[in-house]
Design a protein around this motif. Structure first.
Motif, PDB file in Angstrom:
ATOM      1  N   LYS A  68      64.567  22.168  73.280  1.00 14.43           N
ATOM      2  CA  LYS A  68      63.868  20.707  73.281  1.00 14.43           C
ATOM      3  C   LYS A  68      65.353  19.827  73.357  1.00 14.43           C
ATOM      4  O   LYS A  68      66.080  19.955  72.436  1.00 14.43           O
ATOM      5  CB  LYS A  68      63.226  20.406  71.855  1.00 14.43           C
ATOM      6  N   ALA A  84      74.310  17.020  73.970  1.00 13.44           N
ATOM      7  CA  ALA A  84      75.201  17.521  75.217  1.00 13.44           C
ATOM      8  C   ALA A  84      74.275  18.650  75.946  1.00 13.44           C
ATOM      9  O   ALA A  84      74.281  18.643  77.326  1.00 13.44           O
ATOM     10  CB  ALA A  84      76.702  17.930  74.840  1.00 13.44           C
ATOM     11  N   VAL A  85      74.210  19.828  75.362  1.00 14.51           N
ATOM     12  CA  VAL A  85      73.760  20.993  75.789  1.00 14.51           C
ATOM     13  C   VAL A  85      72.139  20.784  76.044  1.00 14.51           C
ATOM     14  O   VAL A  85      71.746  21.055  77.109  1.00 14.51           O
ATOM     15  CB  VAL A  85      73.995  22.107  75.062  1.00 14.51           C
ATOM     16  N   SER A  86      71.463  20.338  74.997  1.00 16.86           N
ATOM     17  CA  SER A  86      70.051  20.206  75.208  1.00 16.86           C
ATOM     18  C   SER A  86      69.801  19.348  76.416  1.00 16.86           C
ATOM     19  O   SER A  86      68.694  19.565  77.264  1.00 16.86           O
ATOM     20  CB  SER A  86      69.138  19.855  74.001  1.00 16.86           C
ATOM     21  N   THR A 117      59.920  27.496  67.648  1.00 23.68           N
ATOM     22  CA  THR A 117      60.187  28.714  68.200  1.00 23.68           C
ATOM     23  C   THR A 117      60.381  29.933  67.432  1.00 23.68           C
ATOM     24  O   THR A 117      59.775  30.706  68.079  1.00 23.68           O
ATOM     25  CB  THR A 117      61.558  28.310  69.203  1.00 23.68           C
ATOM     26  N   THR A 162      63.013  28.490  73.978  1.00 20.72           N
ATOM     27  CA  THR A 162      62.689  27.165  74.343  1.00 20.72           C
ATOM     28  C   THR A 162      63.428  26.100  73.451  1.00 20.72           C
ATOM     29  O   THR A 162      63.776  26.182  72.398  1.00 20.72           O
ATOM     30  CB  THR A 162      61.089  27.417  73.821  1.00 20.72           C
ATOM     31  N   ARG A 198      75.735  26.455  71.602  1.00 21.28           N
ATOM     32  CA  ARG A 198      74.814  26.126  70.892  1.00 21.28           C
ATOM     33  C   ARG A 198      73.813  27.214  70.618  1.00 21.28           C
ATOM     34  O   ARG A 198      73.662  28.060  71.182  1.00 21.28           O
ATOM     35  CB  ARG A 198      73.883  24.926  71.462  1.00 21.28           C
ATOM     36  N   ALA A 199      73.206  27.170  69.491  1.00 19.86           N
ATOM     37  CA  ALA A 199      72.319  28.250  68.987  1.00 19.86           C
ATOM     38  C   ALA A 199      70.778  28.100  69.717  1.00 19.86           C
ATOM     39  O   ALA A 199      70.385  27.009  69.242  1.00 19.86           O
ATOM     40  CB  ALA A 199      72.414  28.247  67.568  1.00 19.86           C
ATOM     41  N   TYR A 200      70.178  29.016  69.890  1.00 27.88           N
ATOM     42  CA  TYR A 200      68.799  29.030  70.436  1.00 27.88           C
ATOM     43  C   TYR A 200      68.091  29.996  70.083  1.00 27.88           C
ATOM     44  O   TYR A 200      68.498  31.359  70.363  1.00 27.88           O
ATOM     45  CB  TYR A 200      68.753  28.637  71.876  1.00 27.88           C
TER      46      TYR A 200
HETATM   47  C1  LIG Z   1      70.193  28.872  64.239  1.00 30.73           C
HETATM   48  C2  LIG Z   1      69.843  27.768  65.029  1.00 30.73           C
HETATM   49  C3  LIG Z   1      68.565  28.017  66.273  1.00 30.73           C
HETATM   50  C4  LIG Z   1      68.164  27.173  66.831  1.00 30.73           C
HETATM   51  N1  LIG Z   1      67.269  27.194  67.847  1.00 30.73           N
HETATM   52  C5  LIG Z   1      66.839  26.252  68.540  1.00 30.73           C
HETATM   53  C6  LIG Z   1      65.889  26.371  69.468  1.00 30.73           C
HETATM   54  O1  LIG Z   1      65.261  27.639  69.588  1.00 30.73           O
HETATM   55  N2  LIG Z   1      65.631  25.341  70.139  1.00 30.73           N
HETATM   56  C7  LIG Z   1      65.892  24.147  70.282  1.00 30.73           C
HETATM   57  O2  LIG Z   1      65.549  23.030  71.086  1.00 30.73           O
HETATM   58  N3  LIG Z   1      66.979  23.998  69.362  1.00 30.73           N
HETATM   59  C8  LIG Z   1      67.428  25.020  68.531  1.00 30.73           C
HETATM   60  N4  LIG Z   1      68.294  24.769  67.846  1.00 30.73           N
HETATM   61  C9  LIG Z   1      69.139  23.495  67.848  1.00 30.73           C
HETATM   62  C10 LIG Z   1      70.389  23.713  68.899  1.00 30.73           C
HETATM   63  O3  LIG Z   1      71.298  24.677  68.370  1.00 30.73           O
HETATM   64  C11 LIG Z   1      71.258  22.543  69.144  1.00 30.73           C
HETATM   65  O4  LIG Z   1      71.492  21.938  67.879  1.00 30.73           O
HETATM   66  C12 LIG Z   1      70.431  21.275  69.883  1.00 30.73           C
HETATM   67  O5  LIG Z   1      69.804  21.748  71.034  1.00 30.73           O
HETATM   68  C13 LIG Z   1      71.182  20.098  69.896  1.00 30.73           C
HETATM   69  O6  LIG Z   1      72.214  20.395  70.930  1.00 30.73           O
HETATM   70  P1  LIG Z   1      73.141  19.314  71.708  1.00 30.73           P
HETATM   71  O7  LIG Z   1      74.391  19.766  72.291  1.00 30.73           O
HETATM   72  O8  LIG Z   1      72.216  18.843  72.792  1.00 30.73           O
HETATM   73  O9  LIG Z   1      73.400  18.056  70.951  1.00 30.73           O
HETATM   74  P2  LIG Z   1      74.407  17.545  70.070  1.00 30.73           P
HETATM   75  O10 LIG Z   1      75.525  16.979  71.401  1.00 30.73           O
HETATM   76  O11 LIG Z   1      75.064  18.497  69.447  1.00 30.73           O
HETATM   77  O12 LIG Z   1      74.037  16.191  69.232  1.00 30.73           O
HETATM   78  C14 LIG Z   1      73.768  15.151  69.587  1.00 30.73           C
HETATM   79  C15 LIG Z   1      73.350  14.263  68.449  1.00 30.73           C
HETATM   80  O13 LIG Z   1      72.051  14.722  68.147  1.00 30.73           O
HETATM   81  C16 LIG Z   1      72.196  15.260  66.721  1.00 30.73           C
HETATM   82  N5  LIG Z   1      71.371  16.657  66.767  1.00 30.73           N
HETATM   83  C17 LIG Z   1      71.925  17.756  66.880  1.00 30.73           C
HETATM   84  N6  LIG Z   1      70.957  18.624  67.171  1.00 30.73           N
HETATM   85  C18 LIG Z   1      69.895  18.081  66.491  1.00 30.73           C
HETATM   86  C19 LIG Z   1      68.487  18.687  66.371  1.00 30.73           C
HETATM   87  N7  LIG Z   1      68.209  19.756  66.529  1.00 30.73           N
HETATM   88  N8  LIG Z   1      67.653  17.635  65.824  1.00 30.73           N
HETATM   89  C20 LIG Z   1      67.770  16.316  66.007  1.00 30.73           C
HETATM   90  N9  LIG Z   1      69.213  15.884  66.054  1.00 30.73           N
HETATM   91  C21 LIG Z   1      70.151  16.731  66.548  1.00 30.73           C
HETATM   92  C22 LIG Z   1      73.354  15.440  66.380  1.00 30.73           C
HETATM   93  O14 LIG Z   1      73.697  14.981  65.106  1.00 30.73           O
HETATM   94  C23 LIG Z   1      74.221  14.330  67.171  1.00 30.73           C
HETATM   95  O15 LIG Z   1      74.181  13.148  66.590  1.00 30.73           O
HETATM   96  C24 LIG Z   1      69.001  25.911  66.859  1.00 30.73           C
HETATM   97  C25 LIG Z   1      70.019  25.596  65.880  1.00 30.73           C
HETATM   98  C26 LIG Z   1      70.499  26.745  65.199  1.00 30.73           C
HETATM   99  C27 LIG Z   1      71.619  26.350  64.202  1.00 30.73           C
END
Ligand SMILES: Cc1cc2nc3c(=O)[nH]c(=O)nc-3n(C[C@H](O)[C@H](O)[C@H](O)COP(=O)(O)OP(=O)(O)OC[C@H]3O[C@@H](n4cnc5c(N)ncnc54)[C@H](O)[C@@H]3O)c2cc1C
Length: 364
Positions: free
Chosen positions: A98, A104-106, A147, A96, A81-83
């Motif tokens: 959220k 899954a990852v957050s 962030t 940081t 995942r990207a952060y």
């Molecule tokens: C360039 C870039 C930079 C990022 N920087 C940050 C950062 O600094 N801090 C941060 O907290 N996150 C950041 N993100 C978001 C992060 O990469 C993940 O998408 C987020 O943490 C969700 O991942 P997950 O594996 O927990 O959720 P997943 O398992 O991928 O998703 C579970 C469900 O949540 C939905 N979902 C996914 N992402 C989000 C979201 N951001 N908001 C609402 N619903 C969502 C999906 O559609 C899915 O239904 C960034 C993303 C990008 C592309």
């Protein structure tokens, strides 16, 4: 308006990746030999910032630009995942993160990751960076979208505030404001160069200058009377980004607009949608699966339990790049693929869709 879309197109792919900074766009087709290898970073500190957000610090160093991000895989069982960094280059590295409902990852990071853990990291990536010499910047942030803005603010503070900045920080409630104290400290130390407008959806509205959510009307009222900035940086949930984009384009047509979307908008595709066969040729092995029109090829592969490499899953990092052997995968324009890569038959499966049968192989 000079618009630099740094986000996915059909799905909000963010354009540009760190390794592109080191790669000639005119070079012949891109073997990814300069793509960063994964490094192991030791987590030295986990700080709970809000009920759903933590910051991670590391025993590691990396050169990057404020606004860039890394790909993170906390365990082998989890996806990448990207952060974005929430501090400037030269400061101790900090991410940081959220928690996203069901994410899954957050969820793992905010609930299970502890100090001492080793995580895999690749990067830096991204072109969400402020142009040199900008004298006035408007930053529009929603939730965790703040962030990269905080990284920008620290970077500008280090440079002695060469630009006048307004940060609009929109959140659901006061207890979900990420790094609020740090933002207040930056305001206090900026000598009047940094102004922050806090927007809260929460009915109590305490600590808020405006009441959200950031609909077009609210955005228009927040920007009312504001002098046109040279640069607008925008990062937040999809709905907020849409409203902000529309109002900014209307209000400040000559501003350079930088956008970073954190979420991929995955089209919902019915099981009865037209489907096409995708053939994946990996050396001597060939696997086939069907992709429905409108769904990403990666999504279809996962449904069929066919493994394809993937990184940010937003069209940003290029990890999922494939070479077309036959047919076409449509990759949104604003992804990290260069025109040259497109002309040479490369595509991204994470955001790419197919409208006909095709055959692909992993990119060299
Ligand atoms: C360039 C870039 C930079 C990022 N920087 C940050 C950062 O600094 N801090 C941060 O907290 N996150 C950041 N993100 C978001 C992060 O990469 C993940 O998408 C987020 O943490 C969700 O991942 P997950 O594996 O927990 O959720 P997943 O398992 O991928 O998703 C579970 C469900 O949540 C939905 N979902 C996914 N992402 C989000 C979201 N951001 N908001 C609402 N619903 C969502 C999906 O559609 C899915 O239904 C960034 C993303 C990008 C592309």
């Amino acid at each position: 308006m000079n618009t630099m879309i740094v986000v996915p197109a059909a799905i909000a792919a963010v354009a540009g990746v760190g390794w592109l900074l080191f790669r000639s766009r005119s070079a012949p087709a891109p073997a990814r030999r300069d793509e960063p290898e994964a490094a192991q970073w030791k987590v030295t500190k986990v700080t709970r910032e809000t009920p759903s957000t933590v910051s991670l610090e590391f025993d590691a160093s990396l050169e990057f630009r404020a606004g860039q991000f890394v790909l993170v895989r906390p365990t082998r069982e989890l996806p990448w995942r990207a952060y974005s960094f929430s501090r400037a280059p030269g400061q101790p590295l900090r991410l940081t993160i959220k928690r996203v409902e069901g994410g899954a990852v957050s969820t793992f990071v905010t609930e299970k990751l502890s100090e001492g853990a080793e995580i895999e990291v690749k990067g830096p990536f991204g072109q969400f960076v402020l142009p040199d010499g900008a004298k006035s910047v408007l930053m529009l942030a929603g939730g965790s979208g703040v962030t990269p803005m905080i990284a920008f603010l620290h970077d500008l503070a280090k440079q002695g505030w060469p630009a006048k900045v307004t940060l609009v920080d929109a959140n659901r409630s006061a207890n979900e404001q990420i790094l609020r104290k740090e933002i207040d400290e930056l305001v206090a130390a900026s000598g009047g160069k940094l102004t922050v407008v806090h927007v809260l959806d929460d009915a109590s509205g305490e600590g808020s200058d405006k009441r959200g959510p950031m609909t077009r009307d609210v955005v228009a009222s927040v920007l009312e009377g504001m002098e046109a900035p040279e640069v607008v940086a925008l990062c937040g949930p999809a709905g907020m980004m849409e409203s902000c984009n529309a109002v900014v384009r209307e209000r400040f047509p000559s501003a350079k607009l930088l956008e970073e979307k954190f979420t991929a908008v995955v089209a919902s595709v019915g099981a009865d949608a037209i489907a096409h066969e995708v053939e994946l040729v990996d050396g001597a092995k060939t696997k086939t699966f069907t992709v429905r029109e409108g769904e990403s090829v990666l999504h279809a592969a996962r449904r069929a339990k066919v493994e394809l490499a993937a990184g940010c899953e937003s069209g940003v990092c290029g990890t999922c790049r494939v070479k077309m052997r036959r047919g076409q995968i449509d990759t949104p324009d604003e992804s990290c693929l260069t025109a040259e890569e497109r002309s040479q038959g490369y595509a991204l499966v994470c955001i790419g869709t197919a409208k006909a049968p095709c055959s692909i192989e992993p990119a060299p």
